[in-house]
Design a protein around this motif. Sequence first.
Motif, PDB file in Angstrom:
ATOM      1  N   PHE A   6       0.795  -1.183  -0.351  1.00 54.51           N
ATOM      2  CA  PHE A   6       0.164  -0.073   0.085  1.00 54.51           C
ATOM      3  C   PHE A   6       1.026   1.078   0.454  1.00 54.51           C
ATOM      4  CE2 PHE A   6       0.385  -2.071   4.473  1.00 54.51           C
ATOM      5  CZ  PHE A   6       0.757  -1.148   4.776  1.00 54.51           C
ATOM      6  N   SER A  87      -0.070   5.678   7.849  1.00 56.15           N
ATOM      7  CA  SER A  87      -0.639   5.286   6.591  1.00 56.15           C
ATOM      8  C   SER A  87      -1.302   4.351   6.816  1.00 56.15           C
ATOM      9  CB  SER A  87       0.682   5.828   5.392  1.00 56.15           C
ATOM     10  OG  SER A  87       0.517   6.767   5.751  1.00 56.15           O
ATOM     11  N   ASP A  90      -5.076   4.430   8.266  1.00 54.52           N
ATOM     12  CA  ASP A  90      -6.127   4.567   7.003  1.00 54.52           C
ATOM     13  C   ASP A  90      -5.795   3.748   5.953  1.00 54.52           C
ATOM     14  OD1 ASP A  90      -5.578   7.211   8.069  1.00 54.52           O
ATOM     15  OD2 ASP A  90      -4.222   8.488   6.110  1.00 54.52           O
ATOM     16  N   TRP A  91      -5.119   3.183   5.180  1.00 56.71           N
ATOM     17  CA  TRP A  91      -5.120   1.805   4.261  1.00 56.71           C
ATOM     18  C   TRP A  91      -6.015   0.800   4.702  1.00 56.71           C
ATOM     19  CZ3 TRP A  91      -3.959  -3.627   4.201  1.00 56.71           C
ATOM     20  CH2 TRP A  91      -4.382  -3.818   3.661  1.00 56.71           C
ATOM     21  N   GLN A  93      -8.365   1.479   7.798  1.00 59.13           N
ATOM     22  CA  GLN A  93      -9.579   1.253   8.256  1.00 59.13           C
ATOM     23  C   GLN A  93     -10.438   1.707   6.198  1.00 59.13           C
ATOM     24  OE1 GLN A  93      -8.758   4.461  10.172  1.00 59.13           O
ATOM     25  NE2 GLN A  93      -9.227   3.964  12.243  1.00 59.13           N
ATOM     26  N   SER A  94      -9.352   2.588   5.598  1.00 54.90           N
ATOM     27  CA  SER A  94     -10.275   2.365   4.026  1.00 54.90           C
ATOM     28  C   SER A  94     -11.047   1.482   3.733  1.00 54.90           C
ATOM     29  CB  SER A  94      -8.802   2.537   2.648  1.00 54.90           C
ATOM     30  OG  SER A  94      -8.217   2.216   2.336  1.00 54.90           O
ATOM     31  N   ILE A  95     -10.447  -0.207   4.087  1.00 58.05           N
ATOM     32  CA  ILE A  95     -10.575  -0.994   3.897  1.00 58.05           C
ATOM     33  C   ILE A  95     -11.756  -1.810   4.900  1.00 58.05           C
ATOM     34  CG2 ILE A  95     -10.455  -3.812   3.064  1.00 58.05           C
ATOM     35  CD1 ILE A  95      -7.355  -2.960   1.936  1.00 58.05           C
ATOM     36  N   HIS A  96     -11.758  -1.274   5.506  1.00 55.48           N
ATOM     37  CA  HIS A  96     -13.185  -1.990   6.919  1.00 55.48           C
ATOM     38  C   HIS A  96     -13.693  -0.512   7.602  1.00 55.48           C
ATOM     39  CE1 HIS A  96     -11.218  -6.160   6.129  1.00 55.48           C
ATOM     40  NE2 HIS A  96     -10.438  -5.654   6.342  1.00 55.48           N
ATOM     41  N   PRO A  97     -14.338   0.012   6.686  1.00 57.52           N
ATOM     42  CA  PRO A  97     -14.627   1.114   7.109  1.00 57.52           C
ATOM     43  C   PRO A  97     -16.084   1.095   8.254  1.00 57.52           C
ATOM     44  CG  PRO A  97     -15.896   0.268   4.962  1.00 57.52           C
ATOM     45  CD  PRO A  97     -15.227  -0.326   5.681  1.00 57.52           C
ATOM     46  N   ARG A 121      -4.726   9.338  17.554  1.00 59.52           N
ATOM     47  CA  ARG A 121      -6.209   9.006  16.269  1.00 59.52           C
ATOM     48  C   ARG A 121      -6.759   8.291  17.269  1.00 59.52           C
ATOM     49  NH1 ARG A 121      -4.483   7.390  11.185  1.00 59.52           N
ATOM     50  NH2 ARG A 121      -6.421   6.402  10.859  1.00 59.52           N
TER      51      ARG A 121
END
Length: 224
Positions: A6, A87, A90-91, A93-97, A121
């Motif tokens: 990623f 990062s 972030d990555w 979390q973007s896949i598991h919102p 965070r």
Amino acid sequence: MPEVIFTGPAGRLEGRYQPAKEKNAPIAIVLHPHPRFGGTMNNQIVYQLFYMFVERGFTTLRFNFRGIGRSQGEFDHGSGELSDAASALDWIQSIHPDSKETWVAGYSFGAWIGMQLLMRRPEIEGFFSIAPQPNTYDFSFLAPCPSSGLIIHGDRDRVAPPKDVQVLVDKLKSQKGIVITHKTMEGANHFFQDQTDSLIANCSEYLDQRLAGELSDPKLKRLR
């Protein structure tokens, strides 16, 4: 366990990722020791912490900081590595919102990075700080520490002397609104030589107690 690549601040980052079956499962990221002293995501303690979370239904990620393995970039004395960790979070979390809760576990240098990430965070609800080095790294940013967690180290740690860790623990324990659990492992050095299984057993026990609602007051809310 899928291998993943990623985007990080200094280029691609290499990781290992295991998604949970439940969409709203909590997230855990595991941070490795110092890159200049052989630390990688395949460190045995990092590896076992990863599976500790996986076995409890977490969506879990470990990765190589910049300049390690297939991760691009160069060592940045902590600042860049903190950006790498942000990062990585972030990555995933973007896949598991749908995930509402996050944990961070760090060992040695990774403990320092993990505690800094914790401050940035608010979704991080729990932490493992394994063999932190307050004698080497500045932990004064924990003012106050916003989440409950476990600090664990060995009484024969010459890299991070127990007396220095105790000062950090005492400071954090004086804060209201969180519960700091502190464990000192008898006979363990900084690398937990011949005691890795015992370390993971201690961490697993703590995580199971937290998941069962113990060790923290349910009335206490994370400081924002």
